[in-house]
Structures are given as structure tokens and as C-alpha cells.
Design a protein around this motif. Structure first.
Motif, PDB file in Angstrom:
ATOM      1  N   SER A  80       0.822  -1.202   0.000  1.00 42.77           N
ATOM      2  CA  SER A  80       0.000   0.000   0.000  1.00 42.77           C
ATOM      3  C   SER A  80       0.860   1.258   0.000  1.00 42.77           C
ATOM      4  O   SER A  80       0.417   2.326  -0.374  1.00 42.77           O
ATOM      5  CB  SER A  80      -0.906   0.002   1.228  1.00 42.77           C
ATOM      6  N   MET A  81       2.116   1.141   0.409  1.00 37.25           N
ATOM      7  CA  MET A  81       2.983   2.311   0.449  1.00 37.25           C
ATOM      8  C   MET A  81       3.622   2.575  -0.910  1.00 37.25           C
ATOM      9  O   MET A  81       4.330   3.543  -1.100  1.00 37.25           O
ATOM     10  CB  MET A  81       4.079   2.124   1.499  1.00 37.25           C
ATOM     11  N   ARG A  82       3.445   1.670  -1.788  1.00 36.64           N
ATOM     12  CA  ARG A  82       4.082   1.809  -3.080  1.00 36.64           C
ATOM     13  C   ARG A  82       3.203   2.538  -4.071  1.00 36.64           C
ATOM     14  O   ARG A  82       1.988   2.366  -4.069  1.00 36.64           O
ATOM     15  CB  ARG A  82       4.387   0.428  -3.653  1.00 36.64           C
ATOM     16  N   ASP A  83       3.833   3.306  -4.895  1.00 35.74           N
ATOM     17  CA  ASP A  83       3.088   3.922  -5.985  1.00 35.74           C
ATOM     18  C   ASP A  83       2.923   2.859  -7.061  1.00 35.74           C
ATOM     19  O   ASP A  83       3.877   2.468  -7.706  1.00 35.74           O
ATOM     20  CB  ASP A  83       3.897   5.114  -6.541  1.00 35.74           C
ATOM     21  N   ARG A  84       1.693   2.355  -7.219  1.00 36.46           N
ATOM     22  CA  ARG A  84       1.504   1.224  -8.121  1.00 36.46           C
ATOM     23  C   ARG A  84       1.268   1.699  -9.547  1.00 36.46           C
ATOM     24  O   ARG A  84       0.280   1.384 -10.159  1.00 36.46           O
ATOM     25  CB  ARG A  84       0.340   0.380  -7.635  1.00 36.46           C
ATOM     26  N   LEU A 317      18.639 -10.443 -10.777  1.00 31.56           N
ATOM     27  CA  LEU A 317      18.521  -9.704 -12.044  1.00 31.56           C
ATOM     28  C   LEU A 317      17.215  -8.932 -12.137  1.00 31.56           C
ATOM     29  O   LEU A 317      17.185  -7.795 -12.616  1.00 31.56           O
ATOM     30  CB  LEU A 317      18.640 -10.673 -13.234  1.00 31.56           C
ATOM     31  N   LEU A 318      16.121  -9.551 -11.678  1.00 33.48           N
ATOM     32  CA  LEU A 318      14.826  -8.854 -11.744  1.00 33.48           C
ATOM     33  C   LEU A 318      14.813  -7.607 -10.863  1.00 33.48           C
ATOM     34  O   LEU A 318      14.105  -6.646 -11.141  1.00 33.48           O
ATOM     35  CB  LEU A 318      13.691  -9.797 -11.316  1.00 33.48           C
ATOM     36  N   ARG A 319      15.600  -7.643  -9.804  1.00 34.44           N
ATOM     37  CA  ARG A 319      15.619  -6.499  -8.881  1.00 34.44           C
ATOM     38  C   ARG A 319      16.737  -5.516  -9.205  1.00 34.44           C
ATOM     39  O   ARG A 319      16.890  -4.493  -8.526  1.00 34.44           O
ATOM     40  CB  ARG A 319      15.758  -7.006  -7.440  1.00 34.44           C
ATOM     41  N   SER A 320      17.520  -5.818 -10.214  1.00 36.27           N
ATOM     42  CA  SER A 320      18.689  -4.972 -10.511  1.00 36.27           C
ATOM     43  C   SER A 320      18.296  -3.764 -11.373  1.00 36.27           C
ATOM     44  O   SER A 320      17.162  -3.658 -11.833  1.00 36.27           O
ATOM     45  CB  SER A 320      19.732  -5.802 -11.272  1.00 36.27           C
ATOM     46  N   GLU A 321      19.283  -2.902 -11.571  1.00 39.23           N
ATOM     47  CA  GLU A 321      19.081  -1.789 -12.511  1.00 39.23           C
ATOM     48  C   GLU A 321      19.349  -2.293 -13.918  1.00 39.23           C
ATOM     49  O   GLU A 321      20.504  -2.546 -14.278  1.00 39.23           O
ATOM     50  CB  GLU A 321      20.060  -0.646 -12.190  1.00 39.23           C
ATOM     51  N   LYS A 330      16.359   1.293  -7.759  1.00 39.30           N
ATOM     52  CA  LYS A 330      15.546   2.104  -6.844  1.00 39.30           C
ATOM     53  C   LYS A 330      14.069   1.860  -7.135  1.00 39.30           C
ATOM     54  O   LYS A 330      13.244   1.789  -6.244  1.00 39.30           O
ATOM     55  CB  LYS A 330      15.888   3.588  -7.037  1.00 39.30           C
ATOM     56  N   ASP A 331      13.747   1.769  -8.409  1.00 42.59           N
ATOM     57  CA  ASP A 331      12.375   1.452  -8.808  1.00 42.59           C
ATOM     58  C   ASP A 331      12.401   0.118  -9.555  1.00 42.59           C
ATOM     59  O   ASP A 331      12.776   0.066 -10.723  1.00 42.59           O
ATOM     60  CB  ASP A 331      11.836   2.548  -9.727  1.00 42.59           C
ATOM     61  N   PRO A 332      12.046  -0.943  -8.873  1.00 44.07           N
ATOM     62  CA  PRO A 332      12.198  -2.275  -9.496  1.00 44.07           C
ATOM     63  C   PRO A 332      11.333  -2.464 -10.728  1.00 44.07           C
ATOM     64  O   PRO A 332      11.641  -3.284 -11.571  1.00 44.07           O
ATOM     65  CB  PRO A 332      11.772  -3.240  -8.382  1.00 44.07           C
ATOM     66  N   GLU A 333      10.271  -1.712 -10.867  1.00 42.61           N
ATOM     67  CA  GLU A 333       9.403  -1.932 -12.026  1.00 42.61           C
ATOM     68  C   GLU A 333       9.952  -1.279 -13.284  1.00 42.61           C
ATOM     69  O   GLU A 333      10.023  -1.898 -14.339  1.00 42.61           O
ATOM     70  CB  GLU A 333       7.996  -1.414 -11.736  1.00 42.61           C
ATOM     71  N   GLY A 375       6.979  -5.956  -3.350  1.00 39.72           N
ATOM     72  CA  GLY A 375       5.608  -5.458  -3.216  1.00 39.72           C
ATOM     73  C   GLY A 375       4.894  -5.343  -4.545  1.00 39.72           C
ATOM     74  O   GLY A 375       3.723  -4.972  -4.596  1.00 39.72           O
ATOM     75  N   SER A 376       5.602  -5.661  -5.619  1.00 36.80           N
ATOM     76  CA  SER A 376       5.005  -5.517  -6.954  1.00 36.80           C
ATOM     77  C   SER A 376       4.723  -6.879  -7.563  1.00 36.80           C
ATOM     78  O   SER A 376       5.407  -7.862  -7.266  1.00 36.80           O
ATOM     79  CB  SER A 376       5.974  -4.795  -7.887  1.00 36.80           C
TER      80      SER A 376
END
Ligand code: G3P
Ligand code: MG
Length: 500
Positions: A80-84, A317-321, A330-333, A375-376
Motif C-alpha cells: 500500500s505504500m508503493r506507488d503502483r 537480475l529482476l531487482r537490478s538496474e 531504486k524502482d524495481p518496475e 511489493g510488486s
């Protein structure tokens, strides 16, 4: 009635917009020498363009978003704290598949004993061919019907069990390769969710088990359509399979720069703290400084042989830049690289009495991990049955195969899918508008028909039963499944032949 609209099957025409939840699209590797961060998502990505490209884009038929939600309680850190906001990885809107025709020119027929010959036919017997041609000339209607039908065979549980022949499978191929009253080749292709070795190797193995020639041009395994992705991504992590066989598959598909988990372990073994990395593995790997390499996409080609290591590296890798190991985005998406799976089967029958977990469960695990750590939801793309892209590619392959065996590049009207798994073979075939036949020699152990995904043409005790019933429907109940080399073609049909 097919559940897909015709428009779902249409290719994206060059320069036509690709529907997406945002402005990001797949981008072809336009030049291998321009050092573009191919597949990265840092700028507006152009729509795939035709020309040198050989891929067709097929819309995804199910959400590209993780399936993990339904299996999870409250695992996320603090969603809920994330900008989705919408992910920038909208690659899930389409699944490119290769155009098959360019491959058909590279036809490679594999014979059980290495003999040379013609596609889909036993070794050459000129007099037999002449006789068959005469018979076919006299049976125009049946010939038209034989060329207007096609079979699509699932492999495991229909024709073989692993390396073991299902005897009716051999007989079926003999009939379709010409051992029938007309001596005619009845079109058929193979469509399996199997994976893990190059097509030519798998076809060679199958030809030997089934004692019939099989061509790579009539064969689709789960990762075969992923060949098209080599046009979009330069550096890829290839996961799964035995040893380095999937690296070989990726090389065969034309991927330019292929990384496998062992290459990364050889660079930094601490990345997978529980893995015992042997000297032999180190000697055969290809390490480099991965802190200086961007990996553009992850391709899970086959079942992981080491969940702990593969999941750790994939998650890193999915969480990397943008696919750079050693970084955390910083923004995993927005900085996440795409991930593709060659098929989505949850379970796979093996020698063990209870089916073993397959790529689908591996994927669900990754989705849950990703959700809990970021969280995504994880966006991902899945190929294989029952995905639309795979069936659309099958149409391409059937059409191309028709050209090879009958010099008639057309898609037969009556396609029969024969499978043992209602959740992949049958549901996919039903949605695509094919006739579906469920056999009792594999996964399906139910009653009259499968309750959730009933086969439209029926349930059969084995593949021979299904094929003979389908052929009789299309070519007549009196059709004979034996070629009589002693028949007099002129008197054919007047009761002279003793064929049965
Ligand atoms: O699930 C993997 C594989 O064993 C399935 O093969 O031929 O039944 O699609 P197939
Ligand atoms: Mg099967």
C-alpha cells in the motif's frame, strides 16, 4: 466456436500500434553493432518493424501479471505504500513467433537409421510411388480430403513415455507416412511442451524411438517459437536444462550473447551461497565481469536443475538496474528486465509415481518471491501450450509442411489435436477451433471426458484409435489402413484387393 476472435490471431502489421498499457513496446535488435541497451526500457521503444525481421507478434491471451496472488496471504512488504503505477515492461502484450517459411528451406529430416530420403516418407521405393500416384489419380475426392486434414500430436503420453515407445504411436506414423489405401501422406506435425535440447537432437531421438522419419520442419517444442526473441534481445540469461544444452539451443536460435548461471557463478560463487561449484563446472563455464554487463532478458527454456541457484540469480537480475548484477534498482518496475518462460505446466509425469513440479511451479515460486521482496507483481511472458502464440505458430508450421509434402502451401481445414493433457493440449486446441482428441495413455485418467476441458472430438483409448476414427470421418468409414503393393490400380475399388 473458437474462443479467440480472428483479430486475436492477426499479426501486427508493420508500423501499426501495439496495444499496451503504456508507451513501451518490444524493440527489435536493429543493429548488432550499435551497442544499444537492447531490451532495456529507458526510452520509448519503437514498434517492431518488418523487413529483415522474421518474427510475427501474437497478442498474449492471458495476463502478463503474476499468478502468485491467489496462492499468497499477505506476503508483500508494504504494497500500500508503493506507488503502483503501470510497469514499463509491457512486453507481455505480445509473444513474437518466427515466420516458419524461412526455416522450411533448411529442411532436415531425421531417419531412424540415418538413411536419406524424402520428408515424411520412408526410404524411396520408386515402383511403390508410381502405384500410389496411379491410385491417387483415381480417387480424387479422398485425396482432396486427405490433404484437407492434419494431425497435431502431443508427444509425451501420446506417442512415447519419456524414452519408451507407446506402440500405437509407431503404427500411427506408418499410416500417416503412406501405409494406407492411397499410399498418401496425411499431414501431421508434433507439438510438445517438452524442452531442453536442440530440435534436431530431439527429433533424432524421437525418430529412433518411433522408427519413423521425423523432420525438424514438422516439430515444435516449447521453446521453438522463442527463436523469434533473438531479434529483440542481445544479451540473455538462459536458465534450465541439463548441463549446457540450453546454451546450445539459444545459440541455434541465433541469440548473440548467451549467459548461463554457471558463467555467473564462475565470476562470483558467493552469489549462490549454498551451491557447491565444482572445478569441472568452472572449467566449462564462460565467466566475465558481470558488473560491467547488462543482461537484457531472462529466458527460462527448461526445468531448473538447481532451484536455489537459479532463483537467486533470476531474483537478483529482476531487482537490478536494467539487468546489471551487483545493483539494486531504486524502482524495481521501471528498471526491470523482461522474463520469459517456455511453458507453464505445473506438473510433469516422470518415473516417480507422483508427478514432479515443472516450470509452472518454478514460475509461481519466483512470482511469490518477487512480490514479497518488492511489493510488486511480476510481469512475465509464458510460451507453450495452451498459449495462443504456440497454436498460431503451429498453423505456420502445418502450412509450410503442406508445401513440402504436397507442394500445396495451404492450411488444411480439419485439424485434429491429439493430446493426453486436458489443461494444455485440449484447452488450447478447443480455444483455437481445432478438433480435439483426448487419449488415455498419459495424464488423463478420468471418466467419459474431462469435466473442465472436454475434448471436442472425443476420448480414445490410444492414439491409433483416435487417428483411425478421425480419418474415417474425413475419408470414409471404409478407408483402409494398409497400402497394398499388389493392387491393380485400374481395378481398385472393385473388390480385387485383399487389403483390410
Ligand atoms: O511438461 C513437460 C513435457 O513432458 C510435456 O510434454 O509432449 O506432453 O507436451 P508433452
Ligand atoms: Mg502430453
Amino acid at each position: 466456436m473458437p474462443a479467440f476472435d480472428d483479430s486475436d490471431f492477426g499479426c501486427q502489421t508493420p508500423l501499426s500500434p501495439v496495444k499496451s498499457r503504456d508507451s513501451y513496446h518490444l524493440q527489435r535488435v536493429s543493429s548488432r553493432s550499435n551497442n544499444l541497451p537492447v531490451g532495456s526500457h529507458g526510452s520509448t521503444i519503437s514498434i517492431p518493424v518488418d523487413g529483415p525481421g522474421h518474427a510475427i507478434e501474437v497478442p498474449a491471451t492471458r495476463s502478463s501479471i503474476s499468478d502468485a496472488q491467489q496462492y499468497m496471504h499477505s506476503l508483500s512488504l508494504s504494497p500500500s505504500m508503493r506507488d503502483r503505477r503501470g510497469s514499463r515492461n509491457s512486453f507481455g502484450t505480445s509473444l513474437p513467433i518466427p515466420r516458419s517459411k524461412r526455416q522450411s528451406r533448411l529442411s532436415s529430416v531425421h531417419y531412424p537409421e540415418g538413411k536419406n530420403g524424402r520428408p515424411g516418407m520412408p526410404p524411396i521405393q520408386p515402383s511403390r510411388d508410381i502405384l500410389a500416384a496411379q491410385l491417387q489419380d483415381l480417387s480424387g475426392e479422398k485425396v482432396r480430403a486427405a490433404k484437407d486434414m492434419a494431425f497435431v500430436f502431443d508427444i509425451d503420453g501420446v506417442l512415447v513415455h519419456g524414452d519408451r515407445l507407446i506402440p500405437e504411436g509407431k503404427r500411427v506414423l506408418e499410416i500417416l507416412n503412406g501405409d494406407n489405401e492411397l499410399g498418401i501422406k496425411i499431414p501431421h506435425i508434433f507439438l510438445t511442451n517438452g524442452s531442453g535440447k536442440p530440435e534436431h537432437a530431439r527429433v533424432d531421438q524421437l525418430s529412433k524411438i518411433l522408427r519413423n522419419p521425423i523432420s525438424t520442419d514438422q516439430f515444435i517444442q516449447s521453446h521453438t517459437p522463442m527463436r523469434a526473441l533473438s531479434e529483440y534481445y542481445k544479451t540473455v540469461l538462459v536458465v534450465g536444462g541439463e548441463g549446457y544444452k540450453c546454451r546450445e539451443v539459444a545459440e541455434h536460435y541465433g541469440f548473440e550473447d548467451i549467459v548461463v548461471p554457471n558463467d555467473i557463478l564462475a565470476w562470483d560463487p558467493t552469489i549462490a551461497p549454498y551451491r557447491v561449484f565444482t572445478d569441472a563446472e568452472r572449467a566449462t563455464s564462460r565467466p566475465r565481469d558481470f558488473s560491467k554487463t547488462n543482461i537484457d532478458a531472462i529466458m527460462v527454456f527448461s526445468d531448473s536443475r538447481d532451484y536455489a541457484t537459479d532463483m537467486q540469480i533470476i531474483m537478483d537480475l529482476l531487482r537490478s538496474e536494467n539487468g546489471r548484477l551487483g545493483t539494486v534498482a531504486k524502482d524495481p518496475e521501471s528498471q526491470r528486465i523482461p522474463i520469459y518462460f517456455s511453458q507453464g505446466d505445473m506438473l510433469c509425469p516422470t518415473e516417480h509415481p507422483i508427478p514432479r513440479m515443472s516450470q509452472g511451479t518454478f514460475r509461481i515460486g519466483l512470482e511469490a518471491m518477487y512480490k514479497s521482496l518488492t511489493g510488486s507483481d511480476l510481469e512475465r511472458v509464458v510460451y507453450g501450450k495452451p498459449e495462443l502464440a504456440t497454436y498460431k505458430y503451429a498453423d505456420e508450421v502445418i502450412t509450410s509442411w503442406m508445401e513440402q509434402i504436397h507442394n500445396d502451401e495451404k492450411l488444411p481445414a480439419n485439424v485434429y489435436m491429439i493430446g493426453d493433457n486436458p489443461a494444455s493440449d485440449i484447452v488450447g486446441g478447443n480455444m483455437y477451433g481445432w478438433n480435439t482428441c483426448l487419449v488415455r495413455t498419459g495424464v488423463f485418467q478420468g471418466g467419459e471426458n474431462d469435466e473442465e476441458n472436454p475434448a471436442s472430438f472425443g476420448v480414445f483409448k490410444n492414439v491409433l484409435d483416435a487417428v483411425q476414427t478421425a480419418i474415417k470421418k474425413e475419408l470414409g468409414q471404409d478407408f483402409h489402413f494398409k497400402f497394398d503393393e499388389t493392387i491393380n490400380p485400374v481395378l481398385h475399388g472393385n473388390g480385387v484387393s485383399a487389403i483390410e
